[in-house]
Design an enzyme around this catalytic site. Structure first.
Site, PDB file in Angstrom:
ATOM      1  N   GLU A 115      10.819  71.191 -24.764  1.00 53.55           N
ATOM      2  CA  GLU A 115      10.887  71.012 -26.222  1.00 53.55           C
ATOM      3  C   GLU A 115      12.052  71.808 -26.796  1.00 53.55           C
ATOM      4  OE1 GLU A 115       6.773  71.908 -26.996  1.00 53.55           O
ATOM      5  OE2 GLU A 115       6.229  69.994 -26.084  1.00 53.55           O
ATOM      6  N   GLY A 157      -0.723  73.045 -22.214  1.00 52.40           N
ATOM      7  CA  GLY A 157      -0.396  73.003 -23.643  1.00 52.40           C
ATOM      8  C   GLY A 157      -1.633  72.713 -24.468  1.00 52.40           C
ATOM      9  N   GLY A 158      -1.795  71.444 -24.839  1.00 48.18           N
ATOM     10  CA  GLY A 158      -2.882  71.017 -25.725  1.00 48.18           C
ATOM     11  C   GLY A 158      -4.245  71.603 -25.372  1.00 48.18           C
ATOM     12  N   HIS A 211      11.698  75.668 -21.917  1.00 50.45           N
ATOM     13  CA  HIS A 211      10.725  74.590 -22.125  1.00 50.45           C
ATOM     14  C   HIS A 211      11.470  73.341 -22.607  1.00 50.45           C
ATOM     15  CE1 HIS A 211       7.438  72.206 -23.673  1.00 50.45           C
ATOM     16  NE2 HIS A 211       6.628  72.941 -22.930  1.00 50.45           N
ATOM     17  N   GLU A 230       7.619  70.775 -15.096  1.00 47.97           N
ATOM     18  CA  GLU A 230       6.981  70.041 -16.195  1.00 47.97           C
ATOM     19  C   GLU A 230       7.743  68.741 -16.451  1.00 47.97           C
ATOM     20  OE1 GLU A 230       4.375  72.547 -18.948  1.00 47.97           O
ATOM     21  OE2 GLU A 230       6.395  72.616 -19.732  1.00 47.97           O
ATOM     22  N   SER A 288      -0.058  67.567 -19.436  1.00 47.33           N
ATOM     23  CA  SER A 288      -1.369  66.939 -19.629  1.00 47.33           C
ATOM     24  C   SER A 288      -2.434  67.452 -18.655  1.00 47.33           C
ATOM     25  CB  SER A 288      -1.255  65.411 -19.537  1.00 47.33           C
ATOM     26  OG  SER A 288      -0.422  64.928 -20.573  1.00 47.33           O
ATOM     27  N   GLY A 319       2.073  66.353 -23.104  1.00 48.66           N
ATOM     28  CA  GLY A 319       1.404  65.907 -24.331  1.00 48.66           C
ATOM     29  C   GLY A 319       1.123  64.417 -24.384  1.00 48.66           C
ATOM     30  N   TRP A 327       0.524  77.821 -26.360  1.00 45.45           N
ATOM     31  CA  TRP A 327      -0.037  77.377 -27.643  1.00 45.45           C
ATOM     32  C   TRP A 327       0.978  76.631 -28.515  1.00 45.45           C
ATOM     33  CZ3 TRP A 327      -3.410  82.086 -29.708  1.00 45.45           C
ATOM     34  CH2 TRP A 327      -4.567  82.181 -28.931  1.00 45.45           C
ATOM     35  N   LYS A 328       2.251  76.677 -28.143  1.00 45.93           N
ATOM     36  CA  LYS A 328       3.313  76.037 -28.948  1.00 45.93           C
ATOM     37  C   LYS A 328       3.219  76.541 -30.393  1.00 45.93           C
ATOM     38  CE  LYS A 328       3.269  72.324 -25.656  1.00 45.93           C
ATOM     39  NZ  LYS A 328       3.674  70.979 -25.297  1.00 45.93           N
TER      40      LYS A 328
HETATM   41  P1  PGA Z   1       0.501  69.623 -22.460  1.00 50.24           P
HETATM   42  O1  PGA Z   1       1.771  70.592 -22.592  1.00 50.24           O
HETATM   43  O2  PGA Z   1      -0.485  70.318 -21.558  1.00 50.24           O
HETATM   44  O3  PGA Z   1      -0.009  69.453 -23.850  1.00 50.24           O
HETATM   45  O4  PGA Z   1       0.983  68.360 -21.848  1.00 50.24           O
HETATM   46  C1  PGA Z   1       2.286  71.313 -21.516  1.00 50.24           C
HETATM   47  C2  PGA Z   1       3.487  72.117 -21.954  1.00 50.24           C
HETATM   48  O5  PGA Z   1       4.285  71.605 -22.749  1.00 50.24           O
HETATM   49  O6  PGA Z   1       3.687  73.255 -21.515  1.00 50.24           O
END
Ligand code: PGA
Length: 247
Positions: free
Chosen positions: A95, A229-230, A93, A165, A208, A171, A9-10
Site C-alpha cells: 500500500e 490485516g483485516g 508494504h 504478500e 487474506s 484484502g 491494523w493499517k
Molecule cells: P489482509 O491484509 O489480511 O487484510 O489481506 C494483509 C496486509 O496487508 O498486511
C-alpha cells in the site's frame, strides 16, 4: 520455533478506546500461547498507549522515515520509534509502495535505518495481479529483494522478517494457494543463499489470512508466521489465528 503472528491494523481503528479494547481482548490468548509470538503493528498515534500496557505482545509501527531526523514534515523516524519502545516496523508494504510511490531505494534506506536503531523490520515483498498473470512474479521478487537489501550486512539480514504478500491477495479474500507460497519460499531462500549462505531466513505470508486458511500456511507452505490485516482487527478471529500456531 514459535510462529510469528503479526497484526497490521493499517489506518484503523478510529479511537484510542477502540484500539485498547481490541488489544486487551487479544492479550489473553496471545499470552497463553506457547507457540506464537504475537506482534501488533498499530498506527503511530496509538503506539504509546499500547506500549504502556504490560504485555508479552510486541508492538510495531507500519512505516518509518527514510531519514533519521530533520526537515521532513510529517515523517516519523526509526530512532523515534525505538525511543518510545517499539521493537518492530513494517517496511515496504504494497500500500505504501503504490499509494506513496515508495521506491526500492527508499525501502532499502528505511531497512538500514530500522536496523541501525535496533528495530526488527518486517520487509514486505510481492507481485500484483498483472505481474502474476505475465509470469513475472519471480523477476519482481528478485528486484525487490536485491534492491531492498543493498548494503545490509549479515548482522542485519538475519534480523529481517521477510513478508511475502502477493498484492492480489491483500484484502481481497483471494488467499494464495499454499503450494504457490511454498514455491516463493524456495525462491527467496535461494536468493538469500546466493547473497549469504549463513542466514536462516524468516519468511511469513500475508494476504487474506483468516482462522480457516492459516493452518495450511504453517503445515503445507512451511511459513514461519503470518501477517494479518483485516482479521487482526477482529479480536475473536485474530485469537483463533494465534491458537492455530499450535502444531
Ligand atoms: P489482509 O491484509 O489480511 O487484510 O489481506 C494483509 C496486509 O496487508 O498486511
Amino acid at each position: 520455533m514459535k510462529k510469528l503472528i503479526i497484526g497490521n491494523w493499517k489506518c484503523n481503528p478510529l479511537k484510542t478506546s477502540e484500539a485498547l479494547k481490541i488489544f486487551n481482548k487479544i492479550k489473553k490468548t496471545a499470552e497463553a500461547s506457547d507457540f506464537a509470538n504475537t506482534i501488533i503493528c498499530a498506527p503511530n498515534i496509538f503506539l504509546k498507549d499500547l506500549l504502556v500496557i504490560k504485555s508479552k505482545i510486541k508492538i510495531g509501527a507500519q512505516n518509518c522515515s527514510a531519514a533519521e531526523q530533520g526537515a521532513y514534515t510529517g515523517e516519523v523516524s526509526a530512532k523515534m520509534l525505538k525511543k518510545i519502545g517499539c521493537n518492530y516496523v513494517i517496511i515496504g508494504h504494497s500500500e505504501r509502495r503504490n499509494l506513496n510511490r515508495e521506491t526500492d531505494q527508499e525501502i532499502n534506506q528505511k531497512l538500514i535505518l530500522a536496523l541501525k536503531n535496533n528495530l526488527i523490520p518486517i520487509f514486505c515483498l510481492g507481485e500484483n495481479k498483472k505481474q502474476r498473470f505475465d509470469k513475472s512474479t519471480f523477476d519482481v521478487l528478485k528486484k525487490q529483494f536485491q534492491e531492498g537489501t543493498v548494503k545490509i550486512p549479515e548482522s542485519g539480514l538475519k534480523k529481517i522478517i521477510f513478508a511475502y504478500e502477493p498484492i492480489w491477495s491483500i484484502g481481497s479474500g483471494n488467499f494464495a494457494d499454499p503450494k504457490l507460497i511454498k514455491e516463493v519460499k524456495i525462491f527467496l531462500l535461494d536468493l538469500m543463499r546466493k547473497k549469504n549462505k549463513k542466514i536462516e531466513m524468516k519468511i511469513i505470508y500475508g494476504g487474506s489470512v483468516n482462522s480457516k486458511n492459516v493452518s495450511d500456511y504453517f503445515s503445507k507452505a512451511k511459513m514461519d508466521g503470518v501477517l494479518v490485516g483485516g482479521a487482526s482487527l477482529n479480536p475473536i478471529e485474530f485469537s483463533k489465528i494465534i491458537d492455530k500456531a499450535r502444531p
